[in-house]
Design a protein around this motif. Sequence first.
Motif, mmCIF file in Angstrom:
data_model
loop_
_atom_site.group_PDB
_atom_site.id
_atom_site.type_symbol
_atom_site.label_atom_id
_atom_site.label_comp_id
_atom_site.label_asym_id
_atom_site.label_seq_id
_atom_site.Cartn_x
_atom_site.Cartn_y
_atom_site.Cartn_z
ATOM 1 N N GLU A 30 0.819 -1.214 0.000
ATOM 2 C CA GLU A 30 0.000 0.000 0.000
ATOM 3 C C GLU A 30 0.854 1.267 0.000
ATOM 4 O O GLU A 30 0.602 2.187 -0.776
ATOM 5 C CB GLU A 30 -0.942 0.009 1.202
ATOM 6 C CG GLU A 30 -1.858 1.212 1.198
ATOM 7 C CD GLU A 30 -2.881 1.179 2.300
ATOM 8 O OE1 GLU A 30 -3.496 2.234 2.537
ATOM 9 O OE2 GLU A 30 -3.083 0.124 2.929
ATOM 10 N N ASN A 34 0.980 3.933 -3.052
ATOM 11 C CA ASN A 34 0.620 5.326 -2.789
ATOM 12 C C ASN A 34 1.743 6.266 -3.211
ATOM 13 O O ASN A 34 1.482 7.309 -3.820
ATOM 14 C CB ASN A 34 0.279 5.538 -1.314
ATOM 15 C CG ASN A 34 -1.064 4.961 -0.944
ATOM 16 O OD1 ASN A 34 -1.918 4.712 -1.796
ATOM 17 N ND2 ASN A 34 -1.260 4.722 0.335
ATOM 18 N N GLU A 37 1.863 6.487 -7.072
ATOM 19 C CA GLU A 37 0.785 7.296 -7.642
ATOM 20 C C GLU A 37 0.918 8.783 -7.307
ATOM 21 O O GLU A 37 0.608 9.632 -8.134
ATOM 22 C CB GLU A 37 -0.577 6.781 -7.169
ATOM 23 C CG GLU A 37 -0.942 5.416 -7.731
ATOM 24 C CD GLU A 37 -1.011 5.386 -9.247
ATOM 25 O OE1 GLU A 37 -1.551 6.343 -9.842
ATOM 26 O OE2 GLU A 37 -0.515 4.412 -9.839
ATOM 27 N N SER A 38 1.389 9.090 -6.121
ATOM 28 C CA SER A 38 1.398 10.475 -5.650
ATOM 29 C C SER A 38 2.698 11.236 -5.880
ATOM 30 O O SER A 38 2.674 12.455 -6.035
ATOM 31 C CB SER A 38 1.092 10.510 -4.147
ATOM 32 O OG SER A 38 -0.177 9.957 -3.894
#
Length: 83
Positions: A30, A34, A37-38
């Motif tokens: 996770e 994250n 993507e960020s």
Amino acid sequence: MSETVYLETSLVGYLTASPSKNLIIAANIEVTRNWWESYRNAFTLYISQTVLDEIMEGDAEMAAKRIEVIQGLTLLQLNEEAQ
């Protein structure tokens, strides 16, 4: 000019991993996804030939997913000192 980040094999593995019931592995998946993507676009990303060699190993379907993730990244060639 953006900062550079060297990606090692486990990051690519977590990006393409199947869900896990192991809480530590699930959390690593996770957090890695994250970050990807960020924040990945804030950096110039590099991998080495060693990482490429490692992600090509194992199950062919999973290896194809790992290779897809690294498309477009700059590949660092290993020099004699690094080897």
